[in-house]
Design a protein around this motif. Sequence first.
Motif, PDB file in Angstrom:
ATOM      1  N   UNK B 119      -3.716  -6.517 -13.116  1.00 60.50           N
ATOM      2  CA  UNK B 119      -2.672  -6.032 -14.030  1.00 60.50           C
ATOM      3  C   UNK B 119      -1.398  -5.608 -13.304  1.00 60.50           C
ATOM      4  N   UNK B 120      -1.474  -5.455 -11.967  1.00 61.28           N
ATOM      5  CA  UNK B 120      -0.302  -4.947 -11.233  1.00 61.28           C
ATOM      6  C   UNK B 120       0.513  -6.077 -10.640  1.00 61.28           C
ATOM      7  N   UNK B 121       1.854  -5.978 -10.860  1.00 66.63           N
ATOM      8  CA  UNK B 121       2.763  -6.952 -10.263  1.00 66.63           C
ATOM      9  C   UNK B 121       3.334  -6.333  -8.975  1.00 66.63           C
ATOM     10  N   UNK B 122       3.965  -7.193  -8.104  1.00 72.21           N
ATOM     11  CA  UNK B 122       4.432  -6.661  -6.809  1.00 72.21           C
ATOM     12  C   UNK B 122       5.419  -5.511  -6.944  1.00 72.21           C
ATOM     13  N   UNK B 123       6.199  -5.455  -8.003  1.00 74.67           N
ATOM     14  CA  UNK B 123       7.194  -4.382  -8.108  1.00 74.67           C
ATOM     15  C   UNK B 123       6.608  -3.132  -8.770  1.00 74.67           C
ATOM     16  N   UNK B 124       5.323  -3.177  -9.072  1.00 77.05           N
ATOM     17  CA  UNK B 124       4.682  -1.992  -9.682  1.00 77.05           C
ATOM     18  C   UNK B 124       4.180  -1.056  -8.599  1.00 77.05           C
ATOM     19  N   UNK B 125       3.817   0.139  -9.065  1.00 82.78           N
ATOM     20  CA  UNK B 125       3.070   1.036  -8.167  1.00 82.78           C
ATOM     21  C   UNK B 125       1.758   1.337  -8.870  1.00 82.78           C
ATOM     22  N   UNK B 126       0.671   1.113  -8.131  1.00 77.04           N
ATOM     23  CA  UNK B 126      -0.657   1.337  -8.709  1.00 77.04           C
ATOM     24  C   UNK B 126      -1.169   2.689  -8.208  1.00 77.04           C
ATOM     25  N   UNK B 146     -10.663   1.402  -0.987  1.00 80.63           N
ATOM     26  CA  UNK B 146     -10.291   0.662   0.221  1.00 80.63           C
ATOM     27  C   UNK B 146      -9.972  -0.784  -0.091  1.00 80.63           C
ATOM     28  N   UNK B 147     -10.777  -1.377  -0.969  1.00 75.44           N
ATOM     29  CA  UNK B 147     -10.569  -2.802  -1.287  1.00 75.44           C
ATOM     30  C   UNK B 147      -9.284  -2.983  -2.087  1.00 75.44           C
ATOM     31  N   UNK B 148      -9.008  -2.051  -3.007  1.00 78.42           N
ATOM     32  CA  UNK B 148      -7.769  -2.168  -3.803  1.00 78.42           C
ATOM     33  C   UNK B 148      -6.559  -2.027  -2.890  1.00 78.42           C
ATOM     34  N   UNK B 149      -6.635  -1.023  -1.975  1.00 79.33           N
ATOM     35  CA  UNK B 149      -5.511  -0.809  -1.049  1.00 79.33           C
ATOM     36  C   UNK B 149      -5.260  -2.060  -0.213  1.00 79.33           C
ATOM     37  N   UNK B 150      -6.348  -2.679   0.244  1.00 80.36           N
ATOM     38  CA  UNK B 150      -6.202  -3.849   1.123  1.00 80.36           C
ATOM     39  C   UNK B 150      -5.677  -5.067   0.365  1.00 80.36           C
ATOM     40  N   UNK B 151      -6.110  -5.216  -0.899  1.00 84.01           N
ATOM     41  CA  UNK B 151      -5.802  -6.468  -1.594  1.00 84.01           C
ATOM     42  C   UNK B 151      -4.567  -6.404  -2.468  1.00 84.01           C
ATOM     43  N   UNK B 152      -4.079  -5.204  -2.749  1.00 85.22           N
ATOM     44  CA  UNK B 152      -2.993  -5.087  -3.731  1.00 85.22           C
ATOM     45  C   UNK B 152      -1.713  -5.722  -3.217  1.00 85.22           C
ATOM     46  N   UNK B 153      -0.976  -6.333  -4.157  1.00 83.40           N
ATOM     47  CA  UNK B 153       0.336  -6.877  -3.797  1.00 83.40           C
ATOM     48  C   UNK B 153       1.421  -5.831  -3.973  1.00 83.40           C
ATOM     49  N   UNK B 154       1.049  -4.735  -4.563  1.00 83.40           N
ATOM     50  CA  UNK B 154       2.056  -3.698  -4.831  1.00 83.40           C
ATOM     51  C   UNK B 154       1.727  -2.439  -4.034  1.00 83.40           C
ATOM     52  N   UNK B 278      -1.463   9.873  -0.801  1.00 79.31           N
ATOM     53  CA  UNK B 278      -1.091   8.939   0.268  1.00 79.31           C
ATOM     54  C   UNK B 278      -0.588   7.656  -0.404  1.00 79.31           C
ATOM     55  N   UNK B 279       0.637   7.262  -0.028  1.00 83.71           N
ATOM     56  CA  UNK B 279       1.232   6.063  -0.627  1.00 83.71           C
ATOM     57  C   UNK B 279       1.187   4.947   0.419  1.00 83.71           C
ATOM     58  N   UNK B 280       0.520   3.841   0.074  1.00 83.22           N
ATOM     59  CA  UNK B 280       0.382   2.727   1.032  1.00 83.22           C
ATOM     60  C   UNK B 280       1.326   1.613   0.614  1.00 83.22           C
ATOM     61  N   UNK B 281       2.220   1.273   1.535  1.00 85.88           N
ATOM     62  CA  UNK B 281       3.233   0.244   1.226  1.00 85.88           C
ATOM     63  C   UNK B 281       2.763  -1.093   1.811  1.00 85.88           C
ATOM     64  N   UNK B 282       2.632  -2.145   0.989  1.00 84.11           N
ATOM     65  CA  UNK B 282       2.094  -3.425   1.475  1.00 84.11           C
ATOM     66  C   UNK B 282       3.115  -4.156   2.354  1.00 84.11           C
TER      67      UNK B 282
END
Lengths: 806, 282
Positions: B119-126, B146-154, B278-282
Motif C-alpha cells: 500500500x505504500x508508495x515511494x513518497x509515502x512514510x510508513x 525488520x523485513x518491512x524496513x529492509x524491503x520498503x521503498x519508502x 527511529x526513521x529509516x531512510x531508504x
Amino acid sequence: MPKPQALKADQVFRACDPDALGFDTTDDLEDLDRIIGQDRAIEALRFGTGMRSHGYNLFVLGPNGIGKFEVVKHYLQDRATQEPVPGDYCYVHNFQHPNEPKLLALPGGQGEQLRKDLEQLVSELRTAIPATFESDEYQQRARELHQELNRRQQQSIREIQKEADEHDIALIQTPGGFTFAPKKDGEVMDPEEFHSLPQEERERVEKIVEKLQEKLQAAIQQMPKVRKDIQERVRKLNEEMAEFAVGHAIGEFKERYSESPAVLEHLDAIRQDVVENVDALGNQSDQSANAMEQLMSRYRANVLVDNSTQQGAPVVYEDLPTYQHLLGRVEHHVHQGALTTDFRLIKPGALHRANGGYLILDVRKLLMQPLAWEGLKRALLSRQVKIESLEQLYSMISTVSLQPQPVPLDVKVVLLGDRLLYYLLSAYDPDFLDLFKVQADFEEDLDRDEESQQLYARMIATMARREGVRPLEKTGVARVIEHGSRIVDDSERLTTHNRQIADLLSEANFWAGDAGSHVIDETHIQRAIDHQEYRASRIRERMDRAIQRETILIDTEGEATAQINGLSVMQLGNYAFGRPTRITATARLGRGHMVDIEREAKLGGSIHSKGVMILSNLLGARYAQDHPLSLNASIAFEQSYGMVDGDSASVAEFCVLLSALSDLPIRQSLACTGSLNQHGKVQAVGGVNEKIEGFFDVCSARGLTGEQGVLLPASNVPHLMLRPDVREAVAAGRFHIYPLNTVDEALEMLTGREAGERGDEGQFPEGSVNRLVDDRLQELSRLQRWESRPERGSNGKSETDNGNDE
Amino acid sequence: MSDSDQPVTQRIIVLVSDSCDSNAALEAAARMAGRLGAELQALFVEDVNLLRSAGLPFAREIGLTSATVRPMSPEAVEQQLRAQAERSRALLERIAQRMNIRSSFRVSRGNVESEALGSARPEDMLIICRADHRRRGGSRLSDREGRIVSAAHCTVMLVGERQPEENRAVLVLYANTARGRRSLALAASMARDAAQPLVLLLPPGSEAEHDRLAASAREWAQTHNLQLRFRELGHVDAAALLSALRQEEGDSLVIPRDAAALRDPHDRLLLDEVDTPVVVVP
C-alpha cells in the motif's frame, strides 16, 4: 493637757533641694548601671540563677509597672553572656519508625551545617543517582541482562518453532497468545483443505499440534522464573550502582561528624535507604519525579534550634505563652483535602529556643492560656520537652501526626507576676513550690536620704535617655524626687515604680516641647502632674460641685452638736482623692447597744465594724466601769451611698458620739481622721495627703477663714507630702494641720473645752468634756435602773425603748 | 545539495495491527502528518493466517501469560478483529479531529507484511509500531518490522510507546551520500516544523573527513536557514547511537537504511529495544 501645735509648712512637705543634687542637668550624670532599692530581689535572682539544681526556677513578685521585666531581662542578659552557648537540635527522619522523628543533638552551630550538608547530599544524589544509572557502564550491563532475558525466553520458543517448522506447522501470534496451524507452501492451510486431507493425515497433524502445545505451555510456564532471576540480578546491579553513587556523596562529609555517632548512624541509614529505594530514585520519568522528591525530602534535616549566631546562653521572653508557643507544634500541609505532615513541619517552642538558658514568662498570661501552665510544669518536672498534638490529645481532629523524640530540657524559667498570683499558686498548686523554689520579691519603695536621692537622680537621667526625652534640669529632677515620695505617700521613702516615673518624664517632655524648652524643669514636671490629675478628676470635681451647691451637706465653719467632718479617700482606677464626709451620732437611753448604720445597711466593711466595736468598748471602759452602759447610740456617714471600709474614721466617730452624749457642739471648721485603739490612742491611717487636700479644696472654694484645718494622727506626719497650694496656706496660717496622739487632744480641739482626766477620787474635772459625758451616762444608768423596777412591768421594757436593742 | 533532495512526503500510512499499541502509533503518525503537512491513512490488516488457523478443528490459543489453552473459533477471531478495527477507526477520528489533519481508514485482509508494503508508495512514510516484547513477555517470533524496513521503498518510522517531549532534539546520522543528504533533509524538515534542535551525528573518521562532512552540512544548513549541532561518534553501532540519543535527550533518530547499525542481523537494538522513534531512510 497642752493643745496640739499646728504643723509648720516644712513639716507637711519634704522638699528636695536642687542645689544639693550637685549637677545642672541630667546630661551631667552618668548612666546608672545597677538597680536601686531592689537588693533583696537582685540577690534572689543571683541565687536562683546560680543554683543549677532541679526546681530552682524563679518567681519574681511585684506589682505591674514596677519594672520587673526590664530588671530581670537585663540581669539575665548580663549573666547569660558569661555562659556557654548551648548545643543545636535537629529533627531527622526515622527510617525505622517514620512517625517518630529522630532527635540529633549537635554542638552549637553544627545544626545548620548539618542541614546544609544534607541539602548538598540531596542535591548531589539528585544528579549522581540518575547519572550513575544513565552511565554507559550501567546501560551496558542492564542491556546485557535484558538481552539475556530475551535470549533465554526466545530460545525455548524458537526451539518449539523450529520443531514446528520441521513438521510444516506454523506458530502464529494471536491477540492473546499463540496458536499452531499446518502450513502449505509457506502459508497457513485453509480449513477446507485441511478437511480434505485423509483422516490419518489429519490425526497426525493434530497429534503434533497437541504435542507442540504442551511444549509451548511448559515453556511459557518457565518464563516467570527466568524473569524473576533476571530481575533479581537487575536489582543487585541497581544496588551496587546506588551504593557507589551514595557512598561517594556521603563519604565526603562523614569525617566532619566523626565525633557525633548519632549523625554517623543517620548517614548510614540514609545510605541504606537510597539502596533500598533505588528504583524510584534512579527512574527519571515525570511520574516518578514526585516520588523521588518525596524520598529525597526524607534525607533533609529540620534544624529545631540553631545557636550558630547565639552569643552566650539564650534569654527568651515569650509574650504569648500558648501551649504550642511554649512546647512547639507539628504543623500540617493540606494535600488533596487530607492533612499530612513530616519531621520538617516540627516547629520549636519557647522552651526549645531557651534551652540551655533562660525563659521569661508573664505568669498571668501563662495562666490565661489553656493547658499552657500544665504543659510547662510537665516539661519542667520531666526535664524534657515532648511535642504533642493537642488536637489529637483531645480528639478534636483525627489525622496522621508525629511523636518526635523528646528534647532534653535544661532551662531556668523566670515567671513574672503579682504577689496575689504567687500566694494563690503556692496555696492551691502542689507542684508550684517544688518547681519555683526561689521568690524574688520586688520592693515598692526605698529609703529617701541624700545618697539615695543622688542615685535616684542618676536613675532619672538614665531613664530620660532611654525614653529619648529632653534632659532634666536639676529643679525638674528635684520635683520628680518629691513626686516619688508623694506616690508612696511617705516623705521618707521613694517609689520604685519605674513606669509611673517614666510616664511622668514622657509627659513632662511633651509639656516642655509645648513650651519650647530644650530642658525639662520643675514647671514641666508640675504641669505633667497637674494634667494627670486634671484628666482623672471629673468625678472629684463633680463631688466638689455638689458640696459647694450644698447638695452634699458639709459645714466648714460654725459649730454643731453630734456632727463632725470625717475624711475619706475614693479610689478610681489609679487615681485617688479625698473628700470630707459628715458623720453624725445619736444617743439615748438603752442597753448598751451601738448601731453602726453603715454595717446595718450592709454598706460597711468588716474593718469599719471593727473600728466601731473598739470605740464602743473604749466608751464603756472609760465611762461605765462600775455601772452598765445604758445607752443606745447610732453612728452614720451622711449622704454616703457606697461601701465604706477602714477604721480611719474611728476618732471622728468617737468624738461625734461624745458630742451627742455631752451636748457639746463641735467646730465644723475642722475635719478629723485617725484610727483609735481601746485605750484612746490615735493611730496612723492611710491616704492622709489626699484627705487633707480634699478638705482643703472644700474650704478653699468657700474662702479660707484661718480657722480651718485637719486633725490627723501624729504618726502620719512623716507621710505628709502636700500640694504647693496647701503648703502655702499652712505657711500663711490660713489652714492648719494638727497632729494627734490621743483622742482627748481631738476632743479639746473640736469642742474648745478641756477633755479632763480622772482625779484621785475618780471624777473628771467639773465642766470638762469627759465629765459631761460621764454625768450623762450615769444619768442614763439611773434612768435605766428606775425603768427596770419590778412594778414598771415584768418584761422590763421602758417607754423610750422601741425595741432596737432586742 | 539541490532542492530535489528535499523530501516531499505526501502521505503517512500507519499500520494498525493486533500486536502493538494503536494509540501510540496513531498519535505519532498524526503528529508527523501535521509536521509534514501530509495526509494520514491508517491501515488495519486482518491477518489471513490468523483467520485460517482459527478455522481449523483443533484450533487453540495458548495464553501468553497464563499458558492456559483456550478454544478458538473463526467467528470469535473475526469479531475480535472487527472490534479492534472499529476501536482504531474511532481513535483515528478523534486524533485527526483534535490535530486538524486529513485522515482515512482502510481495512484489508491478507498477509500483514505484504499489505503494508503493497500500500505504500515511494513518497509515502510508513509508520509501524514495534511489537512490545516486554508486554508480550519478551517473546518475538517474527522479524516483521525488520523485513518491512529492509524491503520498503519508502521511509519507515518505527515507534514505541514513549510519548514525545517538547523541545527535544532530532538526531540524524549524517553521511555525505545521496541517502545521507535525504536523511538530513527529512530530519531538518521534522525539526524545523516542530522548532526542535537538530543534531548531526558524524561517523568516526579523520579530522579532515569530519571537517569536510561538517562543511557540507553547514553549507546546506545555511541555504535552508537552519541551526546545526555536531556530535562525533566513536562507533556507528546501535549501542553508540543509543548512547548519543540518551545523552542528547533525543526525540527521534533519522538514519539511512545502509547504516551499519541496521545491517547486523544479530544487533536488533535499534529495532527492538528503543522507545524513541527511529526513521529509516531508504
